[in-house]
Design a protein around this motif. Structure first.
Motif, PDB file in Angstrom:
ATOM      1  N   UNK A  63       0.816  -1.216   0.000  1.00 25.67           N
ATOM      2  CA  UNK A  63       0.000   0.000   0.000  1.00 25.67           C
ATOM      3  C   UNK A  63       0.851   1.268   0.000  1.00 25.67           C
ATOM      4  N   UNK A  64       2.025   1.234   0.628  1.00 27.46           N
ATOM      5  CA  UNK A  64       2.859   2.430   0.672  1.00 27.46           C
ATOM      6  C   UNK A  64       3.549   2.712  -0.663  1.00 27.46           C
ATOM      7  N   UNK A  65       3.532   1.741  -1.570  1.00 30.62           N
ATOM      8  CA  UNK A  65       4.120   1.944  -2.898  1.00 30.62           C
ATOM      9  C   UNK A  65       3.050   2.220  -3.948  1.00 30.62           C
ATOM     10  N   UNK A  66       1.827   2.441  -3.511  1.00 24.86           N
ATOM     11  CA  UNK A  66       0.708   2.616  -4.437  1.00 24.86           C
ATOM     12  C   UNK A  66       0.650   4.003  -5.071  1.00 24.86           C
ATOM     13  N   UNK A  67       1.413   4.933  -4.551  1.00 22.52           N
ATOM     14  CA  UNK A  67       1.369   6.330  -4.994  1.00 22.52           C
ATOM     15  C   UNK A  67      -0.023   6.926  -4.803  1.00 22.52           C
ATOM     16  N   UNK A  68      -0.724   6.421  -3.767  1.00 20.78           N
ATOM     17  CA  UNK A  68      -2.064   6.927  -3.468  1.00 20.78           C
ATOM     18  C   UNK A  68      -2.054   8.415  -3.161  1.00 20.78           C
ATOM     19  N   UNK A  69      -3.138   9.072  -3.546  1.00 17.78           N
ATOM     20  CA  UNK A  69      -3.259  10.511  -3.347  1.00 17.78           C
ATOM     21  C   UNK A  69      -4.730  10.840  -3.141  1.00 17.78           C
ATOM     22  N   UNK A  70      -5.016  11.691  -2.177  1.00 13.30           N
ATOM     23  CA  UNK A  70      -6.386  12.134  -1.916  1.00 13.30           C
ATOM     24  C   UNK A  70      -6.442  13.639  -2.088  1.00 13.30           C
ATOM     25  N   UNK A  71      -7.362  14.075  -2.907  1.00 15.07           N
ATOM     26  CA  UNK A  71      -7.599  15.501  -3.101  1.00 15.07           C
ATOM     27  C   UNK A  71      -8.992  15.812  -2.569  1.00 15.07           C
ATOM     28  N   UNK A  72      -9.092  16.843  -1.743  1.00 19.87           N
ATOM     29  CA  UNK A  72     -10.369  17.252  -1.166  1.00 19.87           C
ATOM     30  C   UNK A  72     -10.780  18.566  -1.812  1.00 19.87           C
ATOM     31  N   UNK A  73     -11.999  18.581  -2.339  1.00 17.15           N
ATOM     32  CA  UNK A  73     -12.535  19.764  -3.002  1.00 17.15           C
ATOM     33  C   UNK A  73     -13.746  20.280  -2.243  1.00 17.15           C
ATOM     34  N   UNK A  75     -16.761  22.913  -3.266  1.00 17.40           N
ATOM     35  CA  UNK A  75     -17.350  23.744  -4.329  1.00 17.40           C
ATOM     36  C   UNK A  75     -16.384  23.927  -5.498  1.00 17.40           C
ATOM     37  N   UNK A  76     -15.700  22.836  -5.856  1.00 23.06           N
ATOM     38  CA  UNK A  76     -14.794  22.873  -7.001  1.00 23.06           C
ATOM     39  C   UNK A  76     -13.403  23.383  -6.711  1.00 23.06           C
ATOM     40  N   UNK A  77     -13.158  23.861  -5.496  1.00 22.83           N
ATOM     41  CA  UNK A  77     -11.839  24.385  -5.128  1.00 22.83           C
ATOM     42  C   UNK A  77     -11.051  23.338  -4.346  1.00 22.83           C
ATOM     43  N   UNK A  78      -9.813  23.083  -4.756  1.00 24.84           N
ATOM     44  CA  UNK A  78      -8.941  22.149  -4.053  1.00 24.84           C
ATOM     45  C   UNK A  78      -8.539  22.759  -2.710  1.00 24.84           C
ATOM     46  N   UNK A  79      -8.832  22.035  -1.609  1.00 29.01           N
ATOM     47  CA  UNK A  79      -8.488  22.563  -0.286  1.00 29.01           C
ATOM     48  C   UNK A  79      -7.486  21.686   0.467  1.00 29.01           C
ATOM     49  N   UNK A  80      -7.314  20.427   0.050  1.00 29.81           N
ATOM     50  CA  UNK A  80      -6.299  19.544   0.633  1.00 29.81           C
ATOM     51  C   UNK A  80      -5.785  18.623  -0.457  1.00 29.81           C
ATOM     52  N   UNK A  81      -4.489  18.316  -0.404  1.00 31.09           N
ATOM     53  CA  UNK A  81      -3.859  17.388  -1.327  1.00 31.09           C
ATOM     54  C   UNK A  81      -2.931  16.518  -0.482  1.00 31.09           C
ATOM     55  N   UNK A  82      -3.282  15.254  -0.297  1.00 33.90           N
ATOM     56  CA  UNK A  82      -2.582  14.381   0.643  1.00 33.90           C
ATOM     57  C   UNK A  82      -2.041  13.162  -0.097  1.00 33.90           C
TER      58      UNK A  82
END
Length: 122
Positions: A63-73, A75-82
């Motif tokens: 799982x740590x090599x999955x290059x997983x990424x979570x983006x939280x929007x 109203x269409x605006x990106x507020x977190x990128x993890x």
């Protein structure tokens, strides 16, 4: 999500959490190819806390090599990128990425970003 003693789990087999005939949370797209994206929509009109985590359901890469990424929007605006932690000290049974807790009551996000071997809870 959690509201009092109410707990709901949204995943590939149960994509919607409905309360009082209102769709509270919806897993819009469930990705099973490891490449995403996967999207979840939260109806903010409920004063709940939501735990967002990723479960590596079947084998494949660590799982740590999955290059997983979570983006939280919002109203269409990106507020977190993890991005998923890449620490290689985890063993193969670490299949859960505990990403964040979202609190609708005060519209806040607590980034947790840890890998665990057991299913996370609030």
């Amino acid at each position: 999500s959690s509201s009092g003693n109410l707990l709901e789990h949204v995943y590939y087999g149960n994509r919607d959490y409905v309360a009082d005939n209102i769709n509270v949370v919806n897993l819009d797209v469930d990705d099973t190819s490891y490449f995403g994206p996967e999207t979840t929509t939260i109806n903010k009109s409920f004063n709940n806390k939501y735990l967002y985590y990723v479960h590596r359901f079947t084998g494949g890469i660590d799982i740590t090599r999955s290059q997983g990424n979570v983006k939280v929007f919002d109203k269409g605006n990106l507020i977190q990128d993890i991005s998923i932690p890449t620490d290689t000290s985890y063993s193969d049974d670490y299949n859960f990425w505990k990403v964040l807790v979202y609190d609708c009551g005060n519209n806040s996000i607590e980034v947790i970003n840890t890998i665990t071997s057991s299913e996370p809870n609030l």
